[in-house]
Design a protein around this motif. Structure first.
Motif, PDB file in Angstrom:
ATOM      1  N   THR A   1     -14.014  -0.166 -25.028  1.00 29.01           N
ATOM      2  CA  THR A   1     -14.350   1.097 -24.351  1.00 29.01           C
ATOM      3  C   THR A   1     -15.411   0.864 -23.279  1.00 29.01           C
ATOM      4  O   THR A   1     -15.299   1.379 -22.153  1.00 29.01           O
ATOM      5  CB  THR A   1     -14.892   2.116 -25.378  1.00 29.01           C
ATOM      6  OG1 THR A   1     -13.932   2.277 -26.422  1.00 29.01           O
ATOM      7  CG2 THR A   1     -15.162   3.464 -24.729  1.00 29.01           C
TER       8      THR A   1
ATOM      9  N   ARG B   1     -13.888  -1.067 -20.296  1.00 33.43           N
ATOM     10  CA  ARG B   1     -12.984  -0.259 -19.482  1.00 33.43           C
ATOM     11  C   ARG B   1     -13.729   0.808 -18.683  1.00 33.43           C
ATOM     12  O   ARG B   1     -13.272   1.252 -17.638  1.00 33.43           O
ATOM     13  CB  ARG B   1     -11.931   0.419 -20.361  1.00 33.43           C
ATOM     14  CG  ARG B   1     -10.846  -0.539 -20.794  1.00 33.43           C
ATOM     15  CD  ARG B   1      -9.734   0.157 -21.546  1.00 33.43           C
ATOM     16  NE  ARG B   1      -8.768  -0.823 -22.006  1.00 33.43           N
ATOM     17  CZ  ARG B   1      -7.711  -1.236 -21.305  1.00 33.43           C
ATOM     18  NH1 ARG B   1      -7.486  -0.731 -20.113  1.00 33.43           N
ATOM     19  NH2 ARG B   1      -6.893  -2.139 -21.795  1.00 33.43           N
ATOM     20  N   SER B   2     -14.872   1.249 -19.211  1.00 31.78           N
ATOM     21  CA  SER B   2     -15.614   2.272 -18.467  1.00 31.78           C
ATOM     22  C   SER B   2     -16.622   1.642 -17.514  1.00 31.78           C
ATOM     23  O   SER B   2     -17.297   2.349 -16.773  1.00 31.78           O
ATOM     24  CB  SER B   2     -16.326   3.216 -19.431  1.00 31.78           C
ATOM     25  OG  SER B   2     -17.281   2.514 -20.180  1.00 31.78           O
TER      26      SER B   2
ATOM     27  N   LEU C   1     -13.095   6.725 -31.210  1.00 29.28           N
ATOM     28  CA  LEU C   1     -12.958   5.591 -30.291  1.00 29.28           C
ATOM     29  C   LEU C   1     -11.496   5.368 -29.913  1.00 29.28           C
ATOM     30  O   LEU C   1     -11.183   5.083 -28.749  1.00 29.28           O
ATOM     31  CB  LEU C   1     -13.528   4.325 -30.939  1.00 29.28           C
ATOM     32  CG  LEU C   1     -15.057   4.217 -30.920  1.00 29.28           C
ATOM     33  CD1 LEU C   1     -15.517   3.072 -31.800  1.00 29.28           C
ATOM     34  CD2 LEU C   1     -15.559   4.006 -29.487  1.00 29.28           C
TER      35      LEU C   1
ATOM     36  N   ILE D   1     -10.609   7.934 -27.309  1.00 30.98           N
ATOM     37  CA  ILE D   1     -11.249   7.673 -26.022  1.00 30.98           C
ATOM     38  C   ILE D   1     -10.581   6.493 -25.325  1.00 30.98           C
ATOM     39  O   ILE D   1     -10.282   6.522 -24.122  1.00 30.98           O
ATOM     40  CB  ILE D   1     -12.772   7.403 -26.225  1.00 30.98           C
ATOM     41  CG1 ILE D   1     -13.467   8.662 -26.751  1.00 30.98           C
ATOM     42  CG2 ILE D   1     -13.429   6.957 -24.905  1.00 30.98           C
ATOM     43  CD1 ILE D   1     -14.899   8.435 -27.222  1.00 30.98           C
ATOM     44  N   LEU D   2     -10.294   5.461 -26.113  1.00 35.57           N
ATOM     45  CA  LEU D   2      -9.632   4.266 -25.558  1.00 35.57           C
ATOM     46  C   LEU D   2      -8.252   4.602 -25.019  1.00 35.57           C
ATOM     47  O   LEU D   2      -7.842   4.148 -23.945  1.00 35.57           O
ATOM     48  CB  LEU D   2      -9.485   3.200 -26.653  1.00 35.57           C
ATOM     49  CG  LEU D   2     -10.505   2.069 -26.603  1.00 35.57           C
ATOM     50  CD1 LEU D   2     -10.231   1.082 -27.723  1.00 35.57           C
ATOM     51  CD2 LEU D   2     -10.452   1.360 -25.241  1.00 35.57           C
TER      52      LEU D   2
ATOM     53  N   LEU E   1      -8.721   6.086 -21.757  1.00 33.43           N
ATOM     54  CA  LEU E   1      -9.188   5.145 -20.719  1.00 33.43           C
ATOM     55  C   LEU E   1      -8.090   4.174 -20.305  1.00 33.43           C
ATOM     56  O   LEU E   1      -8.071   3.690 -19.163  1.00 33.43           O
ATOM     57  CB  LEU E   1     -10.402   4.365 -21.234  1.00 33.43           C
ATOM     58  CG  LEU E   1     -11.721   5.141 -21.347  1.00 33.43           C
ATOM     59  CD1 LEU E   1     -12.777   4.302 -22.053  1.00 33.43           C
ATOM     60  CD2 LEU E   1     -12.229   5.579 -19.975  1.00 33.43           C
TER      61      LEU E   1
ATOM     62  N   SER F   1     -11.242  13.356 -23.716  1.00 32.52           N
ATOM     63  CA  SER F   1     -10.263  12.381 -24.185  1.00 32.52           C
ATOM     64  C   SER F   1      -9.234  13.026 -25.106  1.00 32.52           C
ATOM     65  O   SER F   1      -8.313  12.371 -25.574  1.00 32.52           O
ATOM     66  CB  SER F   1     -10.969  11.234 -24.906  1.00 32.52           C
ATOM     67  OG  SER F   1     -11.635  11.719 -26.056  1.00 32.52           O
TER      68      SER F   1
ATOM     69  N   ILE G   1     -19.135   6.131 -19.956  1.00 32.48           N
ATOM     70  CA  ILE G   1     -17.786   6.498 -20.417  1.00 32.48           C
ATOM     71  C   ILE G   1     -17.379   7.839 -19.811  1.00 32.48           C
ATOM     72  O   ILE G   1     -16.260   8.019 -19.330  1.00 32.48           O
ATOM     73  CB  ILE G   1     -17.745   6.570 -21.966  1.00 32.48           C
ATOM     74  CG1 ILE G   1     -18.001   5.174 -22.559  1.00 32.48           C
ATOM     75  CG2 ILE G   1     -16.420   7.120 -22.455  1.00 32.48           C
ATOM     76  CD1 ILE G   1     -18.235   5.158 -24.055  1.00 32.48           C
TER      77      ILE G   1
END
Lengths: 240, 240
Positions: free
Chosen positions: A192, A195-196, A232, A235-236, A239, B196, B235
């Motif tokens: 995460t 990627r951010s 997570l 969120i992943l 993303l 998200s 994020i």
């Protein structure tokens, strides 16, 4: 089974003026498991009213009325006066509440014990005190101001029952997350962060260590770790 | 001379209804040497009247008013909810008053600590509780009846000061994140979860409470909280 030692304690309010305070004392007694409330020369009308009110607590309904301290403590083997004010000249041994409570608890195993509380305005008179074996004092930071009557009763009864409790108040520690789960969280958090753009490729080795230690410091419970993993994952997914 | 640890305690009354109880809490605070009283959404008229009365105690005169629990505890590093009723389903670690007081005394050596007391009728709401790190319970014999508000405050403050004469062994704990920082993390995490798709709009009220409690359970140090804020900021920037 022997009778409950708490049933042997008499809380004696001497000349209380405010029926709200009598009610508050009764409520504290109920809270901490005591039942025997005695009142000496209360302000009559108010006491009768409070006692007979439909919603009066059982302790208040059962309260007994006396005209003298002597009568109110006649069946007791240890009589203690309470005081929270410091400057008064006293002719009695004075104990802080904590050691006093130790003695009282012990005596309650076999004997009836009375604790006297004075009126809101004047406390216990010298005549009242003359019935006492000794005095207990709630140690306060402001000896110039007495405690509220209901609060003084509550604090005394709290201290009397405090150490009597079985030690196992069962603090269940939540089950903690396994190392495997913590590592799974770490790996997902690292992706995460990459990627951010939080982690730059150049610094990522030390970032990885830092992140891993951070996750361990969170000391997640098993349940919380499942929640964090779910967060997570979502969120992943976004993303990616 | 270092400031008195007692000056770091905030007694927070949430939505108290009866001005007599606010006065009783203030009196107990004065008795035991505490000064910082905060009131969240009191019954307005009565509170103003009680506060401005000529004979109001200094603690009451200095009482601060807030509209949200978050504001009332923003400068505190440890936030504790109090409860005396046993049967409620709780989502927080629960400590008996005695061990709780040991922890609080220690933290007061360096940090501001808040203890929340709920309204006479309803206690603390789930939303109030979500601001708390953990809960303390005054163990009573009658878990079906809550304690009187003023008496509960008095008993807590008594226990906090009871053993205060023996100084606690000073172990260096890392400095914890303030309530304001924890709330900032909560708000950013919530936005992250919404963006998200982890939180659905329909369930977001209870999700908010759950997330707030989760963040408190992490019990972040000041340093870690800065790291976590940085991560979330990045994020979020990416998700936006």
């Amino acid at each position: 089974m022997p009778p409950n030692p708490r049933s042997r304690l008499r809380v004696v309010l001497v000349a209380p003026r405010n029926p709200l305070n009598i009610g508050a004392a009764a409520r504290a007694m109920y809270n901490f498991g005591f039942a025997s409330l005695r009142v000496v020369n209360p302000y009559e009308v108010a006491f009768r009213e409070a006692k007979s009110a439909v919603r009066a607590a059982p302790v208040l309904k059962a309260a007994e009325e006396f005209t003298t301290v002597a009568d109110a403590v006649a069946d007791c083997y240890l009589v203690i006066g309470s005081t929270s004010v410091g400057h008064r000249e006293l002719h009695h041994p004075l104990r802080a509440l904590e050691p006093a409570a130790r003695i009282i608890r012990k005596r309650l195993q076999s004997d009836a014990v009375a604790i006297l509380f004075g009126s809101e305005k004047f406390g216990l008179s010298n005549d009242d005190l003359s019935h006492c074996h000794w005095l207990l004092r709630i140690e306060t930071a402001a000896p110039d101001q007495s405690m509220n009557l209901g609060q003084a009763v509550a604090v005394c009864l709290y201290e009397l029952t405090r150490a009597a409790r079985r030690p196992a108040a069962a603090r269940r520690e939540p089950k903690h997350a396994s190392a495997a789960i913590n590592e799974q969280i770490t790996v997902m958090l690292l992706e995460t962060l990459e990627r951010s753009g939080y982690i730059k490729p150049l610094t990522s080795a030390s970032s990885e260590d830092k992140t891993r230690r951070l996750v361990r410091r969170l000391n997640l419970s098993q349940r919380d770790s499942a929640v964090v993993l779910g967060m997570l994952r979502q969120i992943l997914w976004k993303l990616r």
